[in-house]
Design a protein around this motif. Sequence first.
Motif, short mmCIF file in Angstrom:
data_model
loop_
_atom_site.label_atom_id
_atom_site.label_comp_id
_atom_site.label_asym_id
_atom_site.label_seq_id
_atom_site.Cartn_x
_atom_site.Cartn_y
_atom_site.Cartn_z
N TYR A 179 0.84 -1.20 0.00
CA TYR A 179 0.00 0.00 0.00
C TYR A 179 0.87 1.25 0.00
N GLU A 182 2.46 1.84 -3.41
CA GLU A 182 1.52 2.35 -4.41
C GLU A 182 1.17 3.80 -4.12
N LEU A 183 0.97 4.07 -2.83
CA LEU A 183 0.59 5.42 -2.43
C LEU A 183 1.68 6.43 -2.80
N VAL A 186 1.57 6.99 -6.55
CA VAL A 186 0.42 7.79 -7.00
C VAL A 186 0.58 9.27 -6.60
N ILE A 187 1.03 9.48 -5.37
CA ILE A 187 1.16 10.87 -4.91
C ILE A 187 2.29 11.59 -5.62
N HIS A 189 3.22 11.05 -8.65
CA HIS A 189 2.64 11.35 -9.96
C HIS A 189 1.74 12.58 -9.86
N LEU A 190 0.89 12.57 -8.83
CA LEU A 190 -0.05 13.67 -8.62
C LEU A 190 0.71 14.99 -8.47
N VAL A 193 2.22 16.19 -11.88
CA VAL A 193 1.22 16.74 -12.80
C VAL A 193 0.67 18.05 -12.27
N ARG A 194 0.43 18.10 -10.95
CA ARG A 194 -0.08 19.31 -10.34
C ARG A 194 0.84 20.48 -10.63
N ARG A 196 2.77 20.89 -13.19
CA ARG A 196 2.59 21.28 -14.59
C ARG A 196 1.28 22.03 -14.78
N VAL A 197 0.24 21.56 -14.11
CA VAL A 197 -1.06 22.23 -14.18
C VAL A 197 -0.92 23.67 -13.71
N TYR A 253 -1.79 23.11 -0.33
CA TYR A 253 -2.36 21.79 -0.65
C TYR A 253 -1.25 20.85 -1.08
N LEU A 257 -0.02 17.22 0.51
CA LEU A 257 0.19 16.00 -0.27
C LEU A 257 1.59 15.46 -0.04
N TYR A 260 1.85 13.65 3.17
CA TYR A 260 1.26 12.32 3.02
C TYR A 260 2.28 11.39 2.35
N GLU A 337 -6.02 13.26 5.50
CA GLU A 337 -6.13 13.44 4.06
C GLU A 337 -7.52 13.93 3.67
N TYR B 229 -4.26 14.98 -15.00
CA TYR B 229 -4.37 15.18 -13.55
C TYR B 229 -5.58 14.45 -12.95
N VAL B 232 -5.50 10.61 -12.16
CA VAL B 232 -4.60 10.14 -11.11
C VAL B 232 -5.37 9.98 -9.80
N LEU B 239 -6.82 2.57 -4.43
CA LEU B 239 -5.99 2.04 -3.35
C LEU B 239 -6.66 2.17 -2.00
#
Lengths: 369, 386
Positions: A179, A182-183, A186-187, A189-190, A193-194, A196-197, A253, A257, A260, A337, B229, B232, B239
Motif C-alpha cells: 500500500y 503504491e501510495l 500515486v502521490i 505522480h499527482l 502533474v499538479r 505542470r497544471v 495543498y 500531499l 502524506y 487526508e 491530472y 490520477v 488504493l
Amino acid sequence: MTHNNFWLKKIEISVSEAEKRTGRNAMNMQETYTAYLIETRSVEHTDGQSVLTDSLWRRYSEFELLRNYLLVYYPHIVVPPLPEKRAEFVWHKLSADNMDPDFVERRRIGLENFLLRIASHPILCRDKIFYLFLTQEGNWKETVNETGFQLKADSRLKALNATFRVKNPDKRFTDLKHYSDELQSVISHLLRVRARVADRLYGVYKVHGNYGRVFSEWSAIEKEMGDGLQSAGHHMDVYASSIDDILEDEEHYADQLKEYLFYAEALRAVCRKHELMQYDLEMAAQDLASKKQQCEELATGTVRTFSLKGMTTKLFGQETPEQREARIKVLEEQINEGEQQLKSKNLEGSMCKKGIQVWTNAKECFSKM
Amino acid sequence: MDLILPNGGTPAGTSSPASSSSLLNRLQLDDDIDGETRDLFVIVDDPKKHVCTMETYITYRITTKSTRVEFDLPEYSVRRRYQDFDWLRSKLEESQPTHLIPPLPEKFVVKGVVDRFSEEFVETRRKALDKFLKRITDHPVLSFNEHFNVFLTAKDLNAYKKQGIALLTRMGESVKHVTGGYKLRTRPLEFAAIGDYLDTFALKLGTIDRIAQRIIKEEIEYLVELREYGPVYSTWSALEGELAEPLEGVSACIGNCSTALEELTDDMTEDFLPVLREYILYSDSMKSVLKKRDQVQAEYEAKLEAVALRKEDRPKVPADVEKCQDRMECFNADLKADMERWQNNKRQDFRQLLMGMADKNIQYYEKCLMAWESIIPLLQEKQEAK
C-alpha cells in the motif's frame, strides 16, 4: 492541538520565527542558512497562563539529525516527516529557491507540525534527546552523536531495493508495504502533474494581462467606447495578477500531499525494518532449529524434522504493539487526508468565484461601451 | 419565442429546412433601431453539401421577405455558394465605389489544417455570410442595388453572371474611368483623421487577435495537463477504502472542469476570432475606398489647376471640371455618411462581441464552481462520519 502529557505539565511548543544567518560551514566556507526559533511554554493548571520556559534557535540540519536519531532508536514507530529539504515538484522557477520567503514560511509551519507530532506521541515524547533538542542549545549535536546511533543504523536498510527472502511473510505487513509503495507512486505522480497544471494555469492568467494594455491603447482612439474599454482593461490586469495569490494558496495543498508522501515513506521504512527483523529472526530460528536437531541426532541417533512453520507462528502470531501502531498511523493519515481534500476544494471554489467576479465586472464595462 | 434582433443579429440554430418563413414572420414585428419599420429581411441558413464529379461544395439557403416594389414577389428562397457571395461583393465594389462594402469571411482555407466541411467551420461561415447580407440589407443605398436584388431572387444566378450586364450606376461608371495617374497633395483633415483612425484600429485588432490566439493556445495546454491530472485521483481512489468515494469525486470534478474549458476554447475559436478578423478585413477595404476618394479629389484639383494655368478670359469653369467637382462632393458625402453608420454598428458589434467573451468566461467559471461545490457535501459527510 498542543496539549502534551510531558512530565505532568502542559507544554506548548512553537516554531515562531525564521531568520537568515551567515556562518562558516564544516569546510570553513561562508554560507547562508535560515535559523528557526523554537519556544517552549509551560501552561499553569490553575490560571491557564503560559510561561516561556525555553527558547533557542535551530537550523534544518539539526531537525534532520533529530529525526534520523529517532528513526534508529524507534524502528517500529512511524516517525513524523519533516518538510522538504529542497523545494521539489516546483511549478515556477522562482519557488525553487530555499531562501524564498514563501518557502521559508511554509517550512516553518512544517517544522512546527513535526515537533508537535513528536510531542503528542506517547513514546517519542519521552525521549531524552528530544527533550534536549528543545532545551539545550549548545552541545546538542555532540550529545546526539555520542549516542553512537549512526553505528546502529542498519546499513542494510540503505539498500532500498534489496530483497530479503522472508520464508513466512506477515501478510499484514506485506499489504501495508505494498500500500505504501503504491501510495508513494500515486502521490508523486499527482505532485508532478499538479506542478505542470499550475505552470499552465499561470500562463493562461498572465497572457490576459496583455488585454489590459491593448484595451487602454485602443480606448485612446475611441469616443463613446473609450471608457468602457479602459475600465475593462483594468479588470484584465486584476485578473492577471490574481494568479499569484491563488497559486501561493495552492502550495499549501501541495505541502499536505507531500506530507502524506513522506508518511508513506516512513510507513514503508517501518515495514522494511520489520521485514529485516523477521528475516533475522527466521535466520536465528532456523539456526536454532538446526542446532537442536544436531543435538538430538547426536543424543539419540535419530533424525527428526522440525516444523519451522510451527515455530514461526508462535513467534509472530500475535499482533505486536508495533504492528498496531503502524496500522493506527495509516488510519490517522487517511483522516487528515480527508480534511486536506476538503480544504483544497474550498480553495478551488474561491478561485472560481474570483474568476466570476472579474469577468462580471469586465462584462459590465463592455456593456457601457 | 421572442426574437430580439440587435442590428445584424442572427437567431441561433436556424438550420431547419422548413421554417425560415415563419421566423421571418416574427421578424416583421420588430422595428429596427432607428424606429423605422423594416421592409426587407434576409436570412442565411440550412447549409448543404453537394458532391459533384468535379468538386464538392456547400450551398446555403437565402430566404428573403420584402414589401419593396423592387421585388416582384413577397418572398424568395434561393441557394447560393461562397463564390456567389464573392461575385456579389465584387459587383457591389464596382457599382458602388463611394460606399463601404462589408467584408466576407476569408476565402482561402489552408487545406489539411482546417476541415472545410466540418460542422464548426460551416456554421462559422454561415454566420459570417448572414452578417454580410444583413449589413447590406441595413444600408439605405446598397440594399437597393440591382446586383443585390438579383442575388436574392434569381433562380439561375450563373446565367445572369454570364450575361455580363453592366448595371453600373452613373457614379460607378464615372468613377471607373478615373485614371490612376493623379496624386493628391494633402488629404483633407477629416479624411486624414479617418485614415489614421483605421490604421490604429486595425493595428489594435491585430494585437487582440494575437493575444486571443495565445490565450486559446495556453488554455489548450492547460487542458492537456488537466486531462492527465484528474485520472490520477481515480488511480489513488482504487488504493483506498473510505477515501475512495471522495477521491473518485475529485476525479470526476476535474473531468467536468476540463470539459467546461474545452467548450470555452471552442467558443472563442468559433465565435470570437472570426468576427475580429472580419473587422480587420473591413478596415482594409475601407482604406481602399479612402484612397479612391483621394484619387477623385486629385483629378478634380489637377483639372482645376490646368484651367487656372490656361489663363483664359472666361472665368467660367468648364463642364468636365464641374463634373469632377460633383463626383468629389458626392463621394465625400457618401463616405462620411457611411463612416458614421459604420462607427455606430462597430460599437454595437464590439459591445456584443466583448460581452459575449465575458459571458463565456463567466459560464466557464460557473460550471467549475458548480462541480466543486457539488463534492463538498461528499467530503463533509466523510468528516462527520469520523
